[in-house]
Motif scaffolding. Structure first.
Motif: not given
Length: 550
Positions: A9-10, A16-18, A45-47, A78-79
């Motif tokens: 995970p990046p 994104l955190k919120r 969104k994918t993350e 793949e992701r």
């Protein structure tokens, strides 16, 4: 599936955190909440999906990720596999029955925690479901309307989450009007992602092709797009050219008598395919050889009208012979693995230009793509369907989002004959909310979703007179049910009338459309109509809340 290297995970941005923290609360509390994750293309969104799945799996629950068929690219798969390894099952239409059974068995035997797949994956037999994610929730492919049972995977997912106390996350850069309307009304929780992670939004320019013609440019490429393609080739950067119509030309016509070859089985003109030298029906598959003379008057003055992806490919090769060109449409991806092959060739830099239909509008995250050209934006805009403006906006916004996803800035050129239409203008501005405000006014005036439910009843058969009579009886039946229920809310019956495509596969098609503010009214009508006795050769297809009325 080729070997995939494990990724980690990046670090997520604050935005994104919120989003993750908000949904996590529902996952941990077992609240069956529904969310709309509304984020611009490339916003990460994918993350968010990956992090939410990770949290779901940590507490011993499972997750389903639904992806529209055209977005289920090798890169998308793949992701998930790179993050969760062999704990992922993949379900899509390209699998053989045996392969599909193997994936289903893994789920049933608890060998996997995550299923990634197309609409049928919503039925994956997990008994500890914690999360369903619907990527690109606006896509029409989530509705199965051509065969029974007719169902909308979004509705099934919502009901399943409600029953199994799981969380539903629907996501899109261009949500359907109905979903966004529910979100701003508070039926769904709205989460917004307003910025791209790694890059800025592409610069979008609109070119009026009528002006190009007036200035003597008869090419399918505007001067601006032509110069940008040339520049991209010099810089070694990649280009995507989008046209949502396959073939060489949409139809052929005799310039002397006006004859247009039509399919003998369907009410549709035949599309010319240059490579095969054939005229093809894209509805029933009928084909015939291309003639050099008109079968009606004998003239040799045959004109090719309209354009398709095959024509774009030929013109690109003519103007840019040095360019390495790939084409991705139904005609080039018939063989198993061909979609994956074309994708990886382009991703690995073995081609400079990719030409394609809507299957290239999603799931392509290639940093070296810095130019997207929309050859003709008007194709979807003029369809006889109340969603045509919405579909045009969605398609343009999605395909524009393929440009500039890396460190290099992106450019988009949209070619059109209707540059003042609000769908085109708001797509240029990448402003969904502005589009929504404009479109919702028309929906309310004409009582289309989300202000009413629709039901499309299609009556078909080989004898047109019988079809006409059966559809008239259907109309009377609809009226009878409404009168019997003494409904006081808004109801309207449209038709009976020939369907926009009035004949397919030698079957004439008439339709009756019913609008009602109460879905229960449509369900009562549907039950009554489906129990009616029709002549043996008459088929009746009933679709509540159809995603198209063609």
């Amino acid at each position: 599936m080729r070997d995939v290297e494990k990724t980690f995970p990046p670090i997520l941005t604050e935005e994104l955190k919120r989003a993750v923290e908000e949904v996590k609360k529902s996952i941990f509390s077992g609240q069956p909440d529904a969310y709309l994750l509304f984020g611009v293309t490339g916003s990460g969104k994918t993350e968010v999906y990956l992090k939410l799945i990770e949290e779901t799996v940590k507490i011993g629950k499972s997750a389903i990720v639904l992806v529209p068929e055209i977005a289920l690219t090798p890169q998308t798969i793949e992701r998930f596999v790179s993050r969760f390894g062999n704990r992922v099952a993949v379900i899509h239409s390209g699998l053989s029955p045996g392969e599909r059974f193997d994936e289903w068995r893994k789920v049933k035997n608890k060998e996997v925690d995550v299923v990634v797949g197309v609409r049928s994956a919503v039925f994956a037999p997990f008994d500890n479901l914690g999360l369903i994610i619907i990527d690109e929730e606006h896509e029409a492919t989530y509705k199965q309307s051509d065969t029974r049972p007719r169902y909308n995977a979004k509705e099934v997912a919502e009901k399943r989450c409600e029953i199994e106390k799981a969380v539903l996350v629907m996501a899109s850069a261009t949500p359907s009007l109905e979903t966004y309307y529910k979100a701003i009304k508070g039926d769904y929780k709205l989460l917004k992602l307003t910025r791209r992670i790694k890059a800025s939004m592409p610069e979008i320019e609109v070119v009026n092709m009528s002006d190009e013609l007036a200035k003597g440019n008869n090419s399918i490429f505007s001067r601006k797009l032509f110069s940008y393609i040339k520049e991209n080739l010099k810089k070694g950067e990649q280009t995507i050219l989008f046209l949502n119509r396959r073939g060489y030309s949409s139809f052929v016509a005799c310039r002397d008598c006006g004859y247009v070859p039509k399919c003998p089985n369907c009410d549709i003109s035949l599309t010319y395919h240059f490579e095969d030298k054939k005229l093809v029906c894209h509805y029933c598959g009928y084909e015939e050889p291309m003639r050099e003379t008109c079968p009606k008057c004998g003239s040799k003055r045959i004109r090719y009208m309209g354009i398709g992806t095959e024509r774009v490919e030929m013109d690109i090769k003519k103007f840019f012979p040095e360019a390495r060109v790939l084409r991705m449409d139904v005609d080039t991806t018939r063989r198993k693995g061909s979609h994956e092959k074309i994708f990886y060739e382009f991703k690995n830099g073995k081609a400079d230009i990719l030409i394609g239909t809507q299957m290239i509008s999603k799931g392509f995250d290639i940093p070296n793509v810095t130019l997207v050209g929309v050859i003709l934006a008007d194709i979807t805009l003029n369809l006889p369907d109340f969603r045509s403006s919405e579909r045009t906006f969605q398609l343009l916004t999605q395909v524009a989002g393929r440009a500039g996803r890396g460190e290099k800035p992106g450019r988009v050129v949209i070619q059109t004959y209707e540059d003042n239409h609000y769908s085109i203008l708001t797509a240029k501005e990448q402003d969904y909310v502005k589009f929504f405000r404009e479109e919702i006014k028309y929906r309310e005036i004409f009582k289309y979703p989300p202000f009413a439910h629709l039901m499309n009843i299609v009556v078909s058969g080989e004898d047109e007179e019988k079809v006409k009579n059966a559809s008239a009886n259907t109309y009377l039946a609809c009226q009878k049910v409404i009168n019997k229920l003494q409904v006081k809310s808004y109801n309207k019956i449209l038709g009976p009338a020939p369907a926009p495509i009035s004949k397919i596969n030698n079957r004439y098609r008439w339709q009756v459309i019913v609008k009602s503010e109460e879905r229960e009214v449509l369900e009562e009508i549907a039950e009554y109509v489906q129990n009616m006795k029709y002549p043996k050769d008459i088929r009746v297809a009933v679709d509540i809340d159809p995603l198209n009325i063609m």
